[in-house]
Design a protein around this motif. Structure first.
Motif, PDB file in Angstrom:
ATOM      1  N   ALA A 219      -5.743   8.835 -11.246  1.00 35.48           N
ATOM      2  CA  ALA A 219      -6.836   8.751 -10.270  1.00 35.48           C
ATOM      3  C   ALA A 219      -6.759   7.504  -9.407  1.00 35.48           C
ATOM      4  O   ALA A 219      -6.962   7.565  -8.182  1.00 35.48           O
ATOM      5  CB  ALA A 219      -8.180   8.812 -10.989  1.00 35.48           C
ATOM      6  N   ASP A 220      -6.480   6.345 -10.003  1.00 34.87           N
ATOM      7  CA  ASP A 220      -6.506   5.108  -9.216  1.00 34.87           C
ATOM      8  C   ASP A 220      -5.422   5.080  -8.153  1.00 34.87           C
ATOM      9  O   ASP A 220      -5.629   4.554  -7.052  1.00 34.87           O
ATOM     10  CB  ASP A 220      -6.401   3.879 -10.130  1.00 34.87           C
ATOM     11  N   ARG A 221      -4.250   5.665  -8.449  1.00 34.82           N
ATOM     12  CA  ARG A 221      -3.180   5.679  -7.461  1.00 34.82           C
ATOM     13  C   ARG A 221      -3.441   6.717  -6.372  1.00 34.82           C
ATOM     14  O   ARG A 221      -3.152   6.466  -5.187  1.00 34.82           O
ATOM     15  CB  ARG A 221      -1.837   5.978  -8.145  1.00 34.82           C
ATOM     16  N   VAL A 222      -3.959   7.862  -6.750  1.00 35.13           N
ATOM     17  CA  VAL A 222      -4.193   8.931  -5.776  1.00 35.13           C
ATOM     18  C   VAL A 222      -5.290   8.538  -4.793  1.00 35.13           C
ATOM     19  O   VAL A 222      -5.169   8.744  -3.580  1.00 35.13           O
ATOM     20  CB  VAL A 222      -4.533  10.250  -6.488  1.00 35.13           C
ATOM     21  N   THR A 223      -6.377   7.961  -5.299  1.00 34.16           N
ATOM     22  CA  THR A 223      -7.501   7.620  -4.417  1.00 34.16           C
ATOM     23  C   THR A 223      -7.208   6.408  -3.540  1.00 34.16           C
ATOM     24  O   THR A 223      -7.910   6.201  -2.544  1.00 34.16           O
ATOM     25  CB  THR A 223      -8.768   7.348  -5.247  1.00 34.16           C
ATOM     26  N   THR A 224      -6.202   5.630  -3.891  1.00 39.93           N
ATOM     27  CA  THR A 224      -5.876   4.463  -3.063  1.00 39.93           C
ATOM     28  C   THR A 224      -4.626   4.673  -2.223  1.00 39.93           C
ATOM     29  O   THR A 224      -4.161   3.747  -1.549  1.00 39.93           O
ATOM     30  CB  THR A 224      -5.696   3.203  -3.934  1.00 39.93           C
ATOM     31  N   GLN A 225      -4.070   5.878  -2.242  1.00 38.65           N
ATOM     32  CA  GLN A 225      -2.998   6.209  -1.309  1.00 38.65           C
ATOM     33  C   GLN A 225      -3.621   6.490   0.053  1.00 38.65           C
ATOM     34  O   GLN A 225      -4.598   7.236   0.157  1.00 38.65           O
ATOM     35  CB  GLN A 225      -2.198   7.426  -1.779  1.00 38.65           C
ATOM     36  N   PHE A 226      -3.082   5.892   1.106  1.00 37.82           N
ATOM     37  CA  PHE A 226      -3.618   6.074   2.450  1.00 37.82           C
ATOM     38  C   PHE A 226      -2.885   7.249   3.102  1.00 37.82           C
ATOM     39  O   PHE A 226      -1.715   7.133   3.478  1.00 37.82           O
ATOM     40  CB  PHE A 226      -3.433   4.812   3.284  1.00 37.82           C
ATOM     41  N   VAL A 227      -3.587   8.369   3.248  1.00 37.07           N
ATOM     42  CA  VAL A 227      -2.988   9.610   3.721  1.00 37.07           C
ATOM     43  C   VAL A 227      -3.753  10.100   4.934  1.00 37.07           C
ATOM     44  O   VAL A 227      -4.987  10.149   4.924  1.00 37.07           O
ATOM     45  CB  VAL A 227      -3.031  10.687   2.618  1.00 37.07           C
TER      46      VAL A 227
ATOM     47  N   ALA B 258       0.844  -1.203   0.000  1.00 38.20           N
ATOM     48  CA  ALA B 258       0.000   0.000   0.000  1.00 38.20           C
ATOM     49  C   ALA B 258       0.875   1.246   0.000  1.00 38.20           C
ATOM     50  O   ALA B 258       1.916   1.290   0.664  1.00 38.20           O
ATOM     51  CB  ALA B 258      -0.927   0.019   1.217  1.00 38.20           C
ATOM     52  N   ASP B 259       0.430   2.268  -0.757  1.00 36.19           N
ATOM     53  CA  ASP B 259       1.024   3.608  -0.671  1.00 36.19           C
ATOM     54  C   ASP B 259       0.503   4.284   0.589  1.00 36.19           C
ATOM     55  O   ASP B 259      -0.721   4.333   0.819  1.00 36.19           O
ATOM     56  CB  ASP B 259       0.614   4.456  -1.878  1.00 36.19           C
ATOM     57  N   VAL B 260       1.403   4.848   1.377  1.00 36.43           N
ATOM     58  CA  VAL B 260       1.019   5.411   2.675  1.00 36.43           C
ATOM     59  C   VAL B 260       1.792   6.701   2.924  1.00 36.43           C
ATOM     60  O   VAL B 260       2.967   6.809   2.569  1.00 36.43           O
ATOM     61  CB  VAL B 260       1.322   4.393   3.804  1.00 36.43           C
TER      62      VAL B 260
END
Length: 371
Positions: A316-324, A262-264
């Motif tokens: 969009a898919d990467r930005v919305t699934t980054q956990f920030v 996951a991107d975090v």
């Protein structure tokens, strides 16, 4: 107890920095990760990428092993299409000889080997964005145009010897297994032994971004598997399902073991985290346009960029699934990812322009997750 957290590091360059700076940051982060209690520290393999210094996992892992004591180290992933089985086994055998019992040999297919899979995927019924039990599954991104580009073909000429044909995944795994078990003999009794390499205490992993060959092969061979939510979030559930459905127990691994990435990005509060994460979209755009990741932009550089609707759709898919967010916010989203995928472990990748912000993100998350 919560499932373990591990780290995937690309040794990213940042705008205004250079390769030396990026590698020194990686060594510092690895030392801190060990102190924070992370389970594994993996490094990637990327080539011809202006903003990524992690091109040779074995070389980088040797440096990391020298400045750490106990954290497991590994590759995420060695691209099997660019090397022989012998070179892979010798590299990681050497690492194990110097630092016994600490290394994961994470393997993945190279980009060229994925062309046929991408062609078949293009024929699938389009997948719409959906939410599965609280986890966002976005529309898939197609890499086909990038893999078909002239730049990709040009770069590929430097990654293979002239006329060389990479082995398939099953064939190179067979060779790696044989060399690690060593010695290897032919029908006439001729014998070869990988030195170093034979008898090395390595944990072999496969990594994959769909429910295709890598996931099924990992299951069929009873190997642990890492599925990408950070690179290919649209296919993570498909990958997890294919791995578990094809899993065949072995004496070494009676149950499947799934790690999900996951991107975090974590900060003290949600607002600060969102501000620090602003350059992420611009960085992803550089990848998605086919030129490779640029050095990670500053917040000021990101704020000056003029976005089009096409640009926003591209990332969009990467930005919305980054956990920030705050530690609590991100921990809750990671728990959703773990629950929905059934992950036995989570692999976290975090990039920020300021090294202190990146280290702090990992520290805050580790403290929250342990609670």
């Amino acid at each position: 107890m919560p499932v373990p957290l591990s780290i995937l590091d690309l040794a990213p360059l940042v705008s205004g920095g250079d390769v030396t700076d990026a590698l020194r940051r990686t060594l510092d982060l690895a030392r801190r990760a060990e102190q924070f209690g992370y389970h594994r520290y993996w490094v990637a393999e990327h080539h011809f990428t202006p903003g990524v210094a992690s091109s040779q996992p074995a070389l980088l892992l040797g440096q990391i092993a020298a400045v750490t004591d106990r954290i497991r180290l590994g590759s995420g992933a060695v691209q099997t299409g660019f090397q022989t089985a012998l070179s892979i086994v010798e590299q990681f055998g050497l690492l194990d000889a110097l630092h016994p019992g600490r290394f994961d040999l994470g393997l993945g297919r190279s980009g060229q080997a994925k062309k046929e899979a991408l062609r078949l995927r293009a024929e699938e019924k389009p997948q719409e964005e959906r939410v599965v039990d609280g986890l966002l599954i976005p529309k898939p991104f197609s890499w086909a145009p990038i893999f078909a580009s002239k730049r990709t073909a040009f770069a590929g000429g430097f990654l293979h010897q002239p006329g060389a044909e990479p082995l398939g995944l099953t064939e190179i795994l067979d060779q790696i297994d044989a060399l690690l078990a060593g010695p290897v003999t032919d029908d006439e009794g001729n014998e070869v032994v990988a030195v170093p390499g034979a008898g090395a205490d390595l944990e072999v992993w496969l990594l994959g971004s769909s429910g295709g060959e890598s996931a099924r092969t990992a299951g069929a061979r009873g190997l642990p598997f890492a599925a990408n939510y950070h690179v290919a979030p649209a296919k993570v559930l498909e990958a997890a399902e294919a791995y578990r459905e094809s899993f065949v127990p072995t004496a070494a691994r009676p149950r499947p073991h799934l790690m999900v990435s996951a991107d975090v990005l974590v900060a003290e509060d949600d607002e600060t985290a969102r501000r620090l994460a602003q350059p992420f979209a611009l960085w992803v755009r550089s990848i998605r346009t086919g030129l490779g990741a640029v050095p990670f932009p500053s917040i000021e550089e990101a704020a000056r960029f003029e976005w089009t609707d096409q640009d926003r759709a591209l990332v969009a898919d990467r930005v919305t699934t980054q956990f920030v967010g705050s530690p609590q916010t991100v921990a809750e989203r990671l728990e959703t990812l773990r629950r929905v995928t059934g992950a036995d472990e989570l692999l976290i990748t975090t990039i920020a322009h300021d090294h202190a912000d990146r280290v702090r993100s990992y520290e805050l998350l580790a403290k929250e997750w342990s609670v």
